[in-house]
Write a protein that holds these residues in place. Structure first.
Motif, short mmCIF file in Angstrom:
data_model
loop_
_atom_site.label_atom_id
_atom_site.label_comp_id
_atom_site.label_asym_id
_atom_site.label_seq_id
_atom_site.Cartn_x
_atom_site.Cartn_y
_atom_site.Cartn_z
N TYR A 1 58.92 15.91 34.64
CA TYR A 1 60.23 15.12 33.06
C TYR A 1 60.18 16.72 32.86
N GLU A 2 61.30 17.02 32.15
CA GLU A 2 61.87 18.29 31.43
C GLU A 2 61.97 17.71 30.34
N ALA A 3 61.80 18.69 29.13
CA ALA A 3 62.04 18.57 27.18
C ALA A 3 63.61 18.58 27.69
N GLY B 1 61.57 15.78 22.92
CA GLY B 1 62.05 14.81 23.63
C GLY B 1 61.87 14.58 25.15
N LEU B 2 60.93 13.96 26.33
CA LEU B 2 61.32 14.64 27.44
C LEU B 2 61.98 13.59 28.13
N TYR B 3 62.65 13.73 29.56
CA TYR B 3 63.56 12.72 30.05
C TYR B 3 62.89 13.12 31.51
N PRO B 4 62.77 11.67 32.46
CA PRO B 4 62.61 12.55 34.23
C PRO B 4 63.71 12.85 35.13
N THR B 5 63.25 13.76 35.66
CA THR B 5 64.00 14.57 36.32
C THR B 5 63.39 13.91 38.28
N ALA B 6 62.12 13.70 38.29
CA ALA B 6 61.88 13.18 39.53
C ALA B 6 61.12 12.07 39.71
N LEU B 7 61.28 11.42 40.85
CA LEU B 7 60.77 10.17 40.79
C LEU B 7 59.28 10.46 42.07
N ALA B 8 58.25 9.82 41.23
CA ALA B 8 57.11 9.49 42.42
C ALA B 8 57.06 9.04 43.71
#
Length: 982
Positions: free
Chosen positions: A659-661, A667-674
């Motif tokens: 996640y990144e701010a 707030g946070l938003y996802p940037t990579a999927l596990a």
């Protein structure tokens, strides 16, 4: 019977490694001197107790001292001399005179990483070049010094910019990921991150070379480990081969050495282009053919620009001279127990482009070796520190491209005050071709590589050794973008982009080494472990609206800071490794290696994997039959190996969600999927080889056949945009195979009196293939790869010739749907090299020495950028001479589309093979009688040339790049210098 603590330790240790205790520990001090022809002392001779790791080296007077037992045998070896063995017995004084024999395989010591071997005894495939071939080459990266000198090793610089990371492939491409093919770099036992450092400058396509801060004059040797037997002991880190760089130690003659050279670099080749009159005739014909009336918008070069003006833009942009200066000073000395070496160097290099850019490198190093009087304790300390300062263009101006894009009658680029001539180019409705010219990237890098090796012989033949390593690399880059780089009408601002990158690592490798000999059986055992941690930090921010150009880059003077980004990653690695080397009667060799690796780049349950290899060798010419019936065959060895290595060259934390701010607070938003399921990439390697020596080893021949298969491919698997993510880390069911042949040849052609002529040759015949990829047609790589073909391919249209109706290029619409897309690209161009290699000759007579290397490559390339006749750009003279081979001169949309499809067809394929005089070195060493009055022990003058001459049918600038005919990577360089030893 009572036992001392040391005896208990001895029995336990020997039982642990599976051997029995020895008897006969009565020892005595042996002293002596080693001399050569004319009874001159030889420093640096290796004196080893046979079957053990105990030994010493002769000092500057050829003297030595060690402790041995009466039943021991001493082995004296030195490069260029026949090794000798002497039984100790009751002797306490042993003087030896060595005889010259530069063909002896047994004397060439090979660094195999955790242990050493010889050319005669190695079971793995290891290539080596020495300081003699490295130190005088006028290059920045030590990898550039390997070009054409090693079988199976391909190196492409891809640019003429100093400090840029070259691309190196050892036996081809194993991974679908370009970043998954870097070999392991090791400097004095310390691993270095081989991934290029990210740059925002014109270097960004390749990155900054992590080896650019090394001093080439301080390198003793470079070994490249290629097969499973050589690389398996490095486990996953050695999947793509290993490059071992050893720096010089303080052994040899005392004193100070100074070496200085200066030189120049220029473009090695230029294209023959049309002059203004020829160009204008073609442009005028285009309007006639199109039935269009010229005006100042579509024919600015005909109506607005001077019809008599003519500029050679190749000379304007590429005709400069890059000055080179290199200064290197070293000092060494010491005593019988302690040796040291200090060195410092400065390298400066200019540019061929019409801008003021400089590359500077400052390096310093220290090497200390110490051993106790009883030879049990040994210490080695190596420090290498380098700073390079690189000024690069960063405005998107590509002078190499502009030299072939501008019409010969294009107007002046500058005003009288040297500012860009925006007005004249604006009148034609054009952007200035040098927009961004004054943008500059200033990169300053610091690199420290340090190692400490400690060794203690616990008992005879058993030694405890520990390697400590620490590295610190820091890069500070400022891209300055002043207002004067851009059109004033756009109201530009002074801007900057500041980027800081830091790499830091430490490593600890404790080891136990055991050596012993029972009659004809010789055993060498190694057990060790590795603990390593890498830390990578990067930060970038953009500054805008500086009040003055002089303040650009000082973030405190920027009105606003934008797009700040920070990234911190940590990589941890641990392993246990073992090696068991056995030989019987110096004829039969068996090498077993194993390693269990753990990497933090995988999720729990997948972090550990086992790798290993077996290597064997048989020196069949030591058998009685061959000695009696094949006297002309002085040496013959069969060897083979098989094993597995792995790879974890993927980004950190790929198994976790990231996640990144958000720009706004809170707030946070996802940037990579596990994806915690992916695991190690696996590389299985097999090889067989033969080494032969003829005529008392005056001729050597080596042939190797190999096959490497890499499976369970780790890739960033592309995802549909609807998922919200670009990709996810995963294993693909693809198998990549690299196979081929390698040939190595050397000969001592003439050795008579003071004259000597030697030749060496290497050739490689590689083959890369995507063996299988189930589901390829439904995968995101359907238009990138083809089963049964190499990874490095181009999918092209099939060219059908000139359309007789339109006069334009035409390609085949394979499915007949009227649309030209990937489905119609049925021609598969293999862009890998069919074969490559180099042939080197060395001639010497008294004080005169001449060495030259020819590099040769058989390959297909592409040349497409300069046959689009009709549009306002430079054209090759061939367009005018062979007009019928090109489409009708036109600048219509249909002509442009036809040209666009043609450059994506097999029309562009041509032979890009070449033979190049890669390096030439001529030196003269002054007689000692001339220089003694100056208190000099040696004085040498030398001339060096690089990329002096190329034979090729390729139409572009440089067949080594073969990219569109306008790019090149090789400059012609001439240097002259002097070396003085005090």
């Amino acid at each position: 019977m009572k036992f001392s603590y040391r005896q208990h330790l001895l029995r336990i240790t020997l039982l642990w490694i599976g051997v029995t205790p020895l008897s006969g520990f009565c020892q005595q001090i042996i002293e002596g001197q080693v001399t050569g022809p004319q009874d001159l002392p030889i420093p640096g001779v290796n004196i080893q107790i046979q079957g053990t790791n105990r030994g010493t080296t002769s000092n500057f007077e050829g003297e030595y001292q060690l402790v041995a037992r009466p039943q021991d045998t001493l082995v004296y070896t030195y490069m260029g001399y026949i090794s000798q063995k002497v039984a100790v017995g009751e002797q306490t004084q042993i003087n030896i005179q060595l005889k010259e024999n530069e063909n002896s395989l047994g004397d060439l010591v090979i660094n195999a990483g955790y242990y050493t071997t010889t050319e005669r005894e190695r079971t793995g495939n290891i290539a080596k070049i020495t300081a003699k071939e490295i130190e005088l080459q006028p290059v920045v990266s030590p990898l550039q010094a390997l070009q054409g000198r090693m079988a199976g090793v391909e190196i492409s610089t891809g640019t003429d910019t100093p400090g840029a990371a070259p691309t190196i492939r050892i036996r081809g491409q194993n991974s679908l990921r370009s970043e998954g093919n870097y070999p392991l770099y090791i400097i004095d036992g310390v691993p270095i991150n081989s991934t290029p450092v990210e740059s925002k400058s014109s270097l960004s396509f390749s990155g900054i070379d992590p080896l650019s801060t090394m001093n080439l004059s301080n390198i003793e040797s470079i070994e490249v480990l290629k097969d499973a037997d050589a690389t398996a002991i490095y486990g996953s880190r050695g999947a793509n081969g290993v490059i071992l760089i050893s720096t010089k130690k303080g052994k040899g003659q005392k004193g100070i050495q100074a070496r200085v050279y200066k030189g120049v670099s220029t473009v090695a080749n230029k294209l023959d282009l049309l002059n203004t009159q020829q160009y204008l005739e073609i442009r005028q014909q285009a309007f006639v053919n199109d039935g269009v009336e010229p005006d100042e918008y579509n024919a600015y070069d005909l109506l607005l620009w001077d019809q008599n003006r003519e500029t050679d833009w190749q000379e304007e942009f590429l005709g400069g001279t890059a000055d080179i200066t290199d200064v290197n000073i070293s000092a060494q000395g010491g005593s019988d127990q302690t040796h040291f070496r200090l060195n410092g160097a400065f390298h400066q290099q200019g540019t061929i482009y019409p801008v003021d850019l400089q590359y500077q490198k400052f390096t310093g190093g220290a090497h200390l070796e110490h051993r106790s009087k009883d030879e049990k304790f040994q210490l080695g300390l190596a420090l290498n520190y380098g700073v390079d300062q690189n000024e690069l263009m960063a405005g998107g101006v590509n002078f190499r491209s502009k030299a072939f894009k501008l019409a010969p009658n294009a107007p002046e680029l500058y005003n009288e005050d040297d500012s860009l001539n925006w007005e004249t180019w604006g009148e034609a409705g054009l952007e200035h071709p040098l927009a961004g010219l004054y943008n500059k990237a200033e990169i300053k890098s610091h690199n420290l590589v340090s190692s400490l090796n400690l060794s203690y012989e616990i008992i005879l033949g058993l030694a405890l050794k520990t390697n400590f390593g620490f590295t610190h690399f820091n890069s500070d880059e400022v891209v300055k973008m002043p207002q004067r780089s851009y059109n004033p009408s756009s109201m530009p601002l002074h801007r900057s982009l500041n980027t800081q990158s830091q790499r830091q690592s430490w490593i600890i490798e404790p080891q136990l080494n055991y050596q012993h000999q029972w009659g004809k059986l010789n055993l060498n055992a190694l057990l060790g472990s590795t603990l390593q941690e890498n830390q990578y930090d990067t930060f970038s921010v953009q500054g805008e609206n500086y009040v003055a150009e002089a303040l650009i880059g000082n973030l405190g003077a920027a009105e606003s800071l934008l797009h700040a980004q920070a990234k911190n990653t940590q990589y941890r690695y641990q392993a246990v490794f073992a090696r068991l080397g056995i030989n019987w009667d110096k004829k039969y060799y068996l090498n077993l290696t194993g390693r269990r690796d753990g990497s933090s780049r995988f999720a729990q349950g997948n972090r550990f994997a086992n790798f290993g290899a077996i290597g064997a060798g048989w020196i069949f010419t030591d058998e009685a039959f061959f000695k009696q019936h094949l006297e002309w065959l002085s040496f013959g060895k069969l060897r083979g190996s098989y094993g597995t290595t792995g790879s974890d060259q993927i980004p950190d934390y790929g198994y976790l969600d990231a996640y990144e701010a958000t720009p706004g607070p809170g707030g946070l938003y996802p940037t990579a999927l596990a994806n915690p399921e992916y695991s190690w990439e696996v590389n299985k390697k097999a090889e067989v080889g033969m080494q032969l020596g003829f005529l008392k080893d005056r001729i050597h021949l080596g042939v190797s056949a190999y096959r490497n298969r890499s499976s369970n491919q780790l890739v960033a698997y592309p995802l549909p945009a609807t998922t919200g993510f670009n990709s996810v880390q995963a294993n693909l069911p693809a198998t990549v195979e690299n196979r081929g042949w390698e040939v190595e040849f050397s000969s001592d052609n003439i050795r008579k009196g003071n004259f000597r002529w030697q030749t060496s040759l290497n050739m490689s015949f590689p083959k890369n293939e995507l063996v299988s990829y189930p589901g390829l047609e439904q995968s995101p790589y359907a238009h990138t790869y083809r089963e049964g073909h190499p990874l490095n391919i181009a999918l092209l249209y099939k060219y059908e010739g000139i359309d007789p109706e339109t006069g334009y290029y035409q390609v085949i619409d394979q499915n007949g749907d009227g649309v030209y897309d990937q489905e119609d690209k049925v021609v598969i161009q293999d862009r890998t090299r069919e074969y490559f290699g180099g042939i080197q000759n060395s001639l010497s007579y008294k004080g005169i020495s001449l060495q030259f290397l020819f590099q040769f490559v058989q390959q297909e390339g592409s040349f497409a950028d300069i046959f689009n006749a009709g549009f306002p750009q430079a054209l090759t003279a061939e367009v005018d001479q062979n007009f019928s081979a090109y489409q009708q001169v036109s600048q219509t949309y249909e002509a442009s589309q036809a040209y666009s499809r043609a450059v994506q067809s097999d029309l562009t394929i041509e032979n890009a093979s070449f033979i190049r005089l890669k390096t030439l070195n001529l030196s003269y060493e002054f007689p000692l009688s001339w220089i003694e009055v100056l208190n000099l022990s040696q004085a040498k003058f030398f001339l060096t040339g690089q990329n002096l001459w190329t034979l090729t049918d390729y139409k572009g600038m440089d067949p080594d790049s073969s990219v569109g005919g306008t790019d090149f990577s090789s400059l012609r360089t001439l240097t002259a210098g002097v070396q003085l030893n005090f």
